[in-house]
Write an enzyme that holds these catalytic residues in place. Sequence first.
Site, mmCIF file in Angstrom:
data_model
loop_
_atom_site.group_PDB
_atom_site.id
_atom_site.type_symbol
_atom_site.label_atom_id
_atom_site.label_comp_id
_atom_site.label_asym_id
_atom_site.label_seq_id
_atom_site.Cartn_x
_atom_site.Cartn_y
_atom_site.Cartn_z
ATOM 1 N N GLY A 11 0.822 -1.204 0.000
ATOM 2 C CA GLY A 11 0.000 0.000 0.000
ATOM 3 C C GLY A 11 0.854 1.250 0.000
ATOM 4 C CG LEU A 12 4.047 1.557 -2.165
ATOM 5 C CD1 LEU A 12 4.908 1.296 -3.387
ATOM 6 C CD2 LEU A 12 4.923 1.914 -0.964
ATOM 7 C CE LYS A 77 -12.695 2.848 0.998
ATOM 8 N NZ LYS A 77 -13.507 3.144 -0.207
ATOM 9 C CB SER A 130 -2.441 8.493 15.478
ATOM 10 O OG SER A 130 -2.918 9.826 15.457
ATOM 11 N N GLY A 132 -0.738 11.323 10.896
ATOM 12 C CA GLY A 132 -0.832 11.843 9.543
ATOM 13 C C GLY A 132 0.453 11.650 8.768
ATOM 14 C CE LYS A 185 -5.136 6.396 14.527
ATOM 15 N NZ LYS A 185 -6.086 6.541 13.472
ATOM 16 C CG HIS A 188 -5.951 8.923 18.790
ATOM 17 N ND1 HIS A 188 -6.238 9.309 17.486
ATOM 18 C CD2 HIS A 188 -4.892 9.676 19.170
ATOM 19 C CE1 HIS A 188 -5.399 10.246 17.108
ATOM 20 N NE2 HIS A 188 -4.566 10.478 18.109
ATOM 21 C CG ASN A 189 -8.989 8.309 14.878
ATOM 22 O OD1 ASN A 189 -7.875 8.326 15.386
ATOM 23 N ND2 ASN A 189 -9.172 8.041 13.604
ATOM 24 C CD GLU A 192 -8.020 13.262 14.885
ATOM 25 O OE1 GLU A 192 -8.446 13.474 13.727
ATOM 26 O OE2 GLU A 192 -7.190 12.358 15.146
ATOM 27 C CB SER A 479 -41.848 -5.609 31.327
ATOM 28 O OG SER A 479 -40.985 -5.903 30.257
#
Length: 484
Positions: A11-12, A77, A130, A132, A185, A188-189, A192, A479
């Site tokens: 994945g480049l 992806k 994380s 970027g 992660k 974390h997002n 963010e 119930s």
Amino acid sequence: MDATADIGLIGLAVMGQNLVLNMNDHGFVVSVFNRTVSKVDDFLANEAKGTQIIGAHSIEAFVSQLKRPRRVMLLVKAGQPVDDFIEQLLPHLEAGDIIIDGGNSLYQDSMRRTAYLESKGMLFIGTGVSGGEEGARRGPSIMPGGSKSAWPHVQDIFQSISAKVDDGAPCCDWVGDGGAGHYVKMVHNGIEYGDMQLICEAYQLMSVGLGMTAEEMHPVFEEWNNGVLDSYLVEITRDILGYKDEDGSPLVDKILDTAGQKGTGKWTVISSADLGMPITLIAEAVYSRCVSAMKEERVAAAKKLRGPKPIIKTDRTKFIEDIRQALYASKIVSYAQGYMLLRAAAKEYGWKLNYGGIALMWRGGCIIRSQFLGKIKEAYEKRPRLANLMLDPYFKKEIKSSQRGWRNVIATAVKKGIPVPAFSTALSFYDSYRSERLPANLLQAQRDYFGAHTYERIDRPRGEFFHTNWTGTGGRVSSSTYNV
């Protein structure tokens, strides 16, 4: 072909290329492959020219270049593409080989993939990465989880390329089994999302309420970044506010006010609902993006729906300090909620999470990196079983000192019709959490009235449930008991 590569990466795209170059900088030989094979040649001829990086034009050739146990990192992806590459790799791998998913995958997929590969005698790591583009190149925060026995085989690589804090400690350590790495992660997002929304609300109060220009706000954020709010997101906000378009005007003023999302914030909110954890600030941040996306509707509504004029007439310097206090106190609540969710997930999935260690992993390299995280690390090192971050002496004191400004900002915003959903929900949660008694007693009575859902009593032990025939015609049958 001789096996010379320490690790392989598929994945480049931007993150993949920069991680490979980072690995090369630290002395590791990396083999690369990409579905569009021409990207391999292009990368080797340009960005990777003069390095130890080697390439392959097929999966078979790619795998043959890897030392045993083979370590293959996927940066593709999230979703089906990860599973597709796993299936392409399997015929060429053997017992003990390791597949690493470094994308933003759903933690449940990582749980499934760990079990699947272990059933075939292989190992899996689902790792959050994380920071970027710049983080990937210079040192990201890395959050690995999955097959624990795989960790010794990748630890040196991951910790070498990760960001380092002041004492040289790497912002990377083993998180836990199964999907633990991708879960951390994901949270974390989510945090963010919350941090960004809080900063945007501070910006809106200054811009719309106080009538400040981008040039006037630039030094405010510069000052904030030199204090307790020192963080990557405050730093880049300072830079954004100072950035000029070609005509010399602030570029930020020309950007359309609609925001998108890639799903991790939404996943965090869904998980919180499943676990019964009220991460209200992250939820508001997600929904605020959704509201921003309704641009055309908002433009039409602005012509028809009326409210007060959003002009705040007050001592500007004093109110800016109140905004700073509101931002700081709300940030504490946001992280407290994020850690509440981590604790609930650890209990649900049997993970042994190191909460201070997670704060260390987030201390550098990642998007939410900040001075503030050092205090979180200290809090959990002192009290690993700390029930809530707001109960830590340091954070309790900080909220107390910020509370007057926090409340004033929200009250003023409400009176002036300036939306501050994240500030508001943070304060509401704080007030709810510190309330010995909430009106849920009435709510339970309502549920029992219309649906015989039962209730507990304050004069009886917890776990005993009661039903009242409120109307005299409802009968004695109840119930099932309730849960969150």
